[in-house]
Design a protein around this motif. Structure first.
Motif, short mmCIF file in Angstrom:
data_model
loop_
_atom_site.label_atom_id
_atom_site.label_comp_id
_atom_site.label_asym_id
_atom_site.label_seq_id
_atom_site.Cartn_x
_atom_site.Cartn_y
_atom_site.Cartn_z
N ILE A 148 84.53 -3.34 89.29
CA ILE A 148 82.77 -3.84 88.75
C ILE A 148 82.84 -4.19 90.00
CG2 ILE A 148 81.47 -5.15 87.07
CD1 ILE A 148 83.85 -4.90 85.08
N ALA A 149 81.52 -4.25 90.55
CA ALA A 149 80.21 -5.23 90.94
C ALA A 149 78.82 -5.52 90.10
CB ALA A 149 79.93 -4.01 91.91
N ILE A 150 78.85 -7.32 90.17
CA ILE A 150 78.07 -8.00 89.77
C ILE A 150 76.71 -8.21 90.75
CG2 ILE A 150 77.33 -9.95 88.69
CD1 ILE A 150 79.89 -9.94 87.56
N ARG A 160 76.26 6.47 93.24
CA ARG A 160 76.71 8.03 94.23
C ARG A 160 77.84 7.45 94.82
NH1 ARG A 160 71.92 6.36 96.59
NH2 ARG A 160 72.34 5.57 98.39
N ASN A 161 78.41 6.89 95.62
CA ASN A 161 80.10 7.02 96.21
C ASN A 161 80.91 6.26 95.36
OD1 ASN A 161 78.16 7.55 98.13
ND2 ASN A 161 77.20 5.77 98.48
N SER A 162 80.86 5.86 94.36
CA SER A 162 81.79 5.11 93.47
C SER A 162 81.62 5.01 92.07
CB SER A 162 82.55 3.48 94.01
OG SER A 162 83.09 3.18 93.06
N PRO A 163 81.18 6.45 91.23
CA PRO A 163 80.09 6.91 89.98
C PRO A 163 81.62 6.60 89.00
CG PRO A 163 82.00 9.27 91.23
CD PRO A 163 81.75 7.95 92.27
N THR A 164 82.34 6.03 89.03
CA THR A 164 83.45 4.70 88.21
C THR A 164 83.45 3.67 87.84
OG1 THR A 164 85.69 5.10 89.33
CG2 THR A 164 85.22 7.04 88.35
N THR A 165 82.57 3.13 89.17
CA THR A 165 82.62 1.34 89.31
C THR A 165 81.53 1.09 88.47
OG1 THR A 165 83.51 1.90 91.78
CG2 THR A 165 81.96 -0.44 90.95
N GLY A 166 81.79 0.00 87.69
CA GLY A 166 80.97 -1.03 85.83
C GLY A 166 79.86 -1.36 87.74
N GLU A 217 79.60 -15.27 78.04
CA GLU A 217 78.82 -14.09 77.83
C GLU A 217 78.50 -13.09 78.78
OE1 GLU A 217 74.46 -12.54 77.94
OE2 GLU A 217 74.49 -13.94 78.23
N LEU A 218 78.55 -13.17 80.23
CA LEU A 218 79.46 -12.40 81.51
C LEU A 218 80.38 -12.27 81.21
CD1 LEU A 218 78.44 -11.57 84.61
CD2 LEU A 218 79.31 -14.15 85.38
N SER A 219 81.38 -13.06 80.66
CA SER A 219 82.97 -12.40 80.46
C SER A 219 82.90 -11.41 79.88
CB SER A 219 84.00 -13.45 80.62
OG SER A 219 84.33 -14.55 81.34
N ALA A 220 82.20 -11.73 78.52
CA ALA A 220 81.98 -10.26 77.51
C ALA A 220 81.41 -9.35 78.17
CB ALA A 220 81.11 -10.81 76.77
N HIS A 221 80.24 -9.51 79.30
CA HIS A 221 79.92 -8.24 79.22
C HIS A 221 81.12 -7.34 80.53
CE1 HIS A 221 76.17 -7.76 78.23
NE2 HIS A 221 76.11 -9.68 78.56
N VAL A 222 81.54 -8.06 81.10
CA VAL A 222 83.05 -7.45 82.17
C VAL A 222 83.90 -6.70 81.07
CG1 VAL A 222 84.68 -8.66 83.99
CG2 VAL A 222 82.52 -9.44 84.41
N ALA A 223 84.33 -7.84 80.68
CA ALA A 223 84.85 -6.86 79.47
C ALA A 223 85.33 -5.80 79.04
CB ALA A 223 85.82 -8.33 78.43
N ALA A 224 83.59 -5.74 78.28
CA ALA A 224 83.25 -4.47 77.73
C ALA A 224 83.29 -3.30 78.90
CB ALA A 224 81.61 -5.35 77.28
N LEU A 225 83.19 -3.52 80.37
CA LEU A 225 82.91 -2.78 80.77
C LEU A 225 84.08 -2.42 80.88
CD1 LEU A 225 80.23 -2.86 83.67
CD2 LEU A 225 80.60 -1.77 82.62
N LEU A 226 85.03 -3.04 81.17
CA LEU A 226 86.52 -2.61 81.89
C LEU A 226 87.64 -2.11 80.45
CD1 LEU A 226 87.93 -5.97 83.28
CD2 LEU A 226 87.38 -3.88 84.81
#
Length: 221
Positions: free
Chosen positions: A48-50, A69-75, A108-117
């Protein structure tokens, strides 16, 4: 555990976010500019990139577009003070998965990170600065230096068989005097530890009389 990159030019906020995310068990690469971000993330498989938008050397949307474009699986999470509807649309169209407006609560940020993971594909990862192997479910196996060197060599080999001689010489040992039972013991112990401590079979296949190769992709981080 995940590998995160945090691109935020405000030092106090960057340090606060890094501390929070690290305390949650993640490895966090930080940068205060696009140039520093590109340097820090070069060659890394980011989960993930924030990304902030208002950066000293450009707009974070450009970073999001490049990552997509270069890393399509990165959240990708855009975390910015720009909160208009048009800004949000531009960010999401530019490749972001989530668009959060500052100030944001840390839970809230942690929840978004967890959802992406939860929805991102995962695989085996060899993390150099931790000297660890992570399984697809993020189970962690701490490695000895020699175990790490062995797995790193096989990871570089990809689907190619790495010969026992290559392994021995990568250890800095003399092939003609090295007792191969030591290598057999290392591999056997590593398989057992992976089962017992990480709950997985080691993704390494032995080609008898030849050497070893990876049964699944192992990415070096």
């Amino acid at each position: 555990m995940a590998l995160l990159a945090l691109l935020e030019d405000e030092t106090d906020l960057r340090e606060e976010l890094e501390a929070h995310l690290s305390a949650s068990g993640h490895t966090v690469l930080t940068a205060g500019s696009i140039a520093d971000f590109e340097l820090a993330a070069a060659g890394a498989r980011l989960d993930i990139a924030i990304i902030d938008r208002g950066l000293p050397d450009g707009d974070g949307i450009a970073v999001a577009e490049s990552l997509r474009r270069n890393s399509p699986t990165t959240g990708i999470i855009l975390l910015t003070a720009r909160g208009s509807v048009d800004d949000k649309i531009a960010g999401l169209q530019g490749g972001a998965d989530h668009y959060l407006v500052k100030p944001v609560k840390l839970p809230e940020l942690s929840a978004h990170v967890a959802a992406l993971l939860r929805r991102l594909p995962a695989g085996w990862r060899l993390v150099a600065h931790e000297c660890c192997l992570y399984a697809p479910d993020n189970a962690k196996l701490v490695l000895s230096n020699r175990e790490f060197d062995f797995l790193a060599l096989l990871a570089r080999g990809g689907s190619r068989v790495v010969t026992r001689r290559e392994v021995v010489e990568a250890f800095g040992e003399d092939w003609f005097s090295y007792d191969l039972r030591r290598l057999d013991t290392l591999v056997s112990r590593l398989r057992r530890r992976c089962r017992e401590e990480a709950g997985h079979e080691l993704p390494i296949r032995t080609e008898h009389g030849r050497g070893y190769l990876t049964a699944e992709l192992i990415e070096s981080v």
